[in-house]
Scaffold this motif. Structure first.
Motif, PDB file in Angstrom:
ATOM      1  N   SER A 268      12.583   1.897   3.695  1.00 50.68           N
ATOM      2  CA  SER A 268      13.357   1.357   4.811  1.00 50.68           C
ATOM      3  C   SER A 268      12.464   0.592   5.772  1.00 50.68           C
ATOM      4  CB  SER A 268      14.064   2.483   5.569  1.00 50.68           C
ATOM      5  OG  SER A 268      15.040   3.077   4.761  1.00 50.68           O
ATOM      6  N   GLU A 269      11.281   1.146   6.049  1.00 52.45           N
ATOM      7  CA  GLU A 269      10.330   0.456   6.920  1.00 52.45           C
ATOM      8  C   GLU A 269       9.875  -0.855   6.286  1.00 52.45           C
ATOM      9  OE1 GLU A 269       7.102   3.061   7.911  1.00 52.45           O
ATOM     10  OE2 GLU A 269       8.444   4.593   8.706  1.00 52.45           O
ATOM     11  N   GLU A 270       9.636  -0.815   4.983  1.00 54.51           N
ATOM     12  CA  GLU A 270       9.203  -2.023   4.290  1.00 54.51           C
ATOM     13  C   GLU A 270      10.302  -3.086   4.300  1.00 54.51           C
ATOM     14  OE1 GLU A 270       7.356  -3.391  -0.033  1.00 54.51           O
ATOM     15  OE2 GLU A 270       7.855  -1.295   0.316  1.00 54.51           O
ATOM     16  N   ILE A 271      11.538  -2.674   4.106  1.00 54.11           N
ATOM     17  CA  ILE A 271      12.664  -3.608   4.147  1.00 54.11           C
ATOM     18  C   ILE A 271      12.759  -4.244   5.520  1.00 54.11           C
ATOM     19  CG2 ILE A 271      15.194  -3.726   4.169  1.00 54.11           C
ATOM     20  CD1 ILE A 271      15.148  -1.724   1.826  1.00 54.11           C
TER      21      ILE A 271
ATOM     22  N   MET B 125      10.370  -4.635   7.734  1.00 54.53           N
ATOM     23  CA  MET B 125       9.242  -5.545   7.911  1.00 54.53           C
ATOM     24  C   MET B 125       9.475  -6.849   7.150  1.00 54.53           C
ATOM     25  SD  MET B 125       5.281  -5.076   6.743  1.00 54.53           S
ATOM     26  CE  MET B 125       5.771  -5.165   5.031  1.00 54.53           C
ATOM     27  N   LEU B 126       9.976  -6.750   5.922  1.00 48.90           N
ATOM     28  CA  LEU B 126      10.229  -7.942   5.122  1.00 48.90           C
ATOM     29  C   LEU B 126      11.324  -8.812   5.733  1.00 48.90           C
ATOM     30  CD1 LEU B 126       9.939  -6.461   1.523  1.00 48.90           C
ATOM     31  CD2 LEU B 126       8.351  -8.017   2.647  1.00 48.90           C
ATOM     32  N   LYS B 127      12.320  -8.185   6.336  1.00 48.79           N
ATOM     33  CA  LYS B 127      13.372  -8.960   7.015  1.00 48.79           C
ATOM     34  C   LYS B 127      12.790  -9.744   8.181  1.00 48.79           C
ATOM     35  CE  LYS B 127      17.472  -6.256   5.858  1.00 48.79           C
ATOM     36  NZ  LYS B 127      18.544  -5.392   6.369  1.00 48.79           N
ATOM     37  N   ARG B 128      11.917  -9.081   8.955  1.00 50.53           N
ATOM     38  CA  ARG B 128      11.274  -9.780  10.079  1.00 50.53           C
ATOM     39  C   ARG B 128      10.422 -10.938   9.578  1.00 50.53           C
ATOM     40  NH1 ARG B 128      10.529  -4.474  11.848  1.00 50.53           N
ATOM     41  NH2 ARG B 128       8.343  -4.505  11.209  1.00 50.53           N
ATOM     42  N   GLN B 129       9.686 -10.692   8.514  1.00 50.06           N
ATOM     43  CA  GLN B 129       8.860 -11.756   7.948  1.00 50.06           C
ATOM     44  C   GLN B 129       9.721 -12.911   7.442  1.00 50.06           C
ATOM     45  OE1 GLN B 129       6.437  -9.981   4.906  1.00 50.06           O
ATOM     46  NE2 GLN B 129       4.905  -9.232   6.355  1.00 50.06           N
TER      47      GLN B 129
ATOM     48  N   GLU C 254      11.231  18.009  -4.200  1.00 50.01           N
ATOM     49  CA  GLU C 254      11.632  16.693  -4.695  1.00 50.01           C
ATOM     50  C   GLU C 254      12.474  15.955  -3.655  1.00 50.01           C
ATOM     51  OE1 GLU C 254      13.520  16.874  -8.531  1.00 50.01           O
ATOM     52  OE2 GLU C 254      11.856  17.979  -9.412  1.00 50.01           O
ATOM     53  N   ILE C 255      13.357  16.662  -2.987  1.00 50.68           N
ATOM     54  CA  ILE C 255      14.185  16.054  -1.943  1.00 50.68           C
ATOM     55  C   ILE C 255      13.309  15.546  -0.813  1.00 50.68           C
ATOM     56  CG2 ILE C 255      15.847  16.583  -0.110  1.00 50.68           C
ATOM     57  CD1 ILE C 255      17.288  18.394  -2.118  1.00 50.68           C
ATOM     58  N   SER C 256      12.346  16.352  -0.429  1.00 54.09           N
ATOM     59  CA  SER C 256      11.429  15.951   0.643  1.00 54.09           C
ATOM     60  C   SER C 256      10.644  14.706   0.247  1.00 54.09           C
ATOM     61  CB  SER C 256      10.479  17.106   0.956  1.00 54.09           C
ATOM     62  OG  SER C 256       9.549  16.736   1.924  1.00 54.09           O
ATOM     63  N   ALA C 257      10.140  14.694  -0.970  1.00 47.95           N
ATOM     64  CA  ALA C 257       9.382  13.527  -1.447  1.00 47.95           C
ATOM     65  C   ALA C 257      10.283  12.296  -1.497  1.00 47.95           C
ATOM     66  CB  ALA C 257       8.789  13.817  -2.817  1.00 47.95           C
ATOM     67  N   SER C 258      11.501  12.471  -1.941  1.00 48.66           N
ATOM     68  CA  SER C 258      12.443  11.348  -2.013  1.00 48.66           C
ATOM     69  C   SER C 258      12.775  10.826  -0.620  1.00 48.66           C
ATOM     70  CB  SER C 258      13.737  11.774  -2.720  1.00 48.66           C
ATOM     71  OG  SER C 258      13.480  12.107  -4.067  1.00 48.66           O
ATOM     72  N   ALA C 259      12.909  11.718   0.326  1.00 49.23           N
ATOM     73  CA  ALA C 259      13.192  11.296   1.706  1.00 49.23           C
ATOM     74  C   ALA C 259      12.039  10.464   2.261  1.00 49.23           C
ATOM     75  CB  ALA C 259      13.454  12.509   2.586  1.00 49.23           C
ATOM     76  N   LYS C 260      10.802  10.861   1.942  1.00 50.11           N
ATOM     77  CA  LYS C 260       9.642  10.091   2.386  1.00 50.11           C
ATOM     78  C   LYS C 260       9.639   8.701   1.762  1.00 50.11           C
ATOM     79  CE  LYS C 260       6.640  14.037   3.288  1.00 50.11           C
ATOM     80  NZ  LYS C 260       5.444  14.784   2.855  1.00 50.11           N
ATOM     81  N   VAL C 261       9.954   8.647   0.472  1.00 51.86           N
ATOM     82  CA  VAL C 261       9.998   7.357  -0.220  1.00 51.86           C
ATOM     83  C   VAL C 261      11.067   6.465   0.405  1.00 51.86           C
ATOM     84  CG1 VAL C 261      10.619   6.243  -2.412  1.00 51.86           C
ATOM     85  CG2 VAL C 261       9.071   8.192  -2.408  1.00 51.86           C
TER      86      VAL C 261
END
Length: 96
Positions: free
Chosen positions: A47-50, A52-56, A35-42
């Motif tokens: 973070s990557e999406e945030i 990207m959205l900031k750049r946009q 669960e920790i591993s899955a949460s870290a991936k999420v």
């Protein structure tokens, strides 16, 4: 001395229960680690999406300013001036 076999049986029973409990705890621990591993991936994906959205958002603010919006005009002018200075510097470097 007749109580000795009973004590041994009792100890064996308790040891068996301890092994079972250890097994359960190991399985639970593995589940929690997954669960920790899955949460870290999420979190990483978010973070990557945030980012990207900031750049946009910045790009859209700039485009909006260039289209004549009164908001962010100062930032746009500063960015344009910065780009002009960079171009002038490049031209100067090429002239040498």
């Amino acid at each position: 001395m007749s109580g000795l076999p009973e004590i041994v049986d009792s100890l064996e029973s308790k040891i068996e229960k301890l092994y079972q409990k250890l097994d359960e705890l190991n399985k639970q621990n593995q589940k929690l680690e997954n669960e920790i591993s899955a949460s870290a991936k999420v979190i990483s994906n978010q973070s990557e999406e945030i980012s990207m959205l900031k750049r946009q958002h910045e790009t859209l603010k700039m485009a909006n300013s260039l289209l004549g919006s009164d908001e962010n005009k100062r930032e746009t002018k500063l960015k344009i001036n910065s780009l002009i200075r960079e171009i002038d510097y490049c031209i100067a470097q090429l002239s040498d």
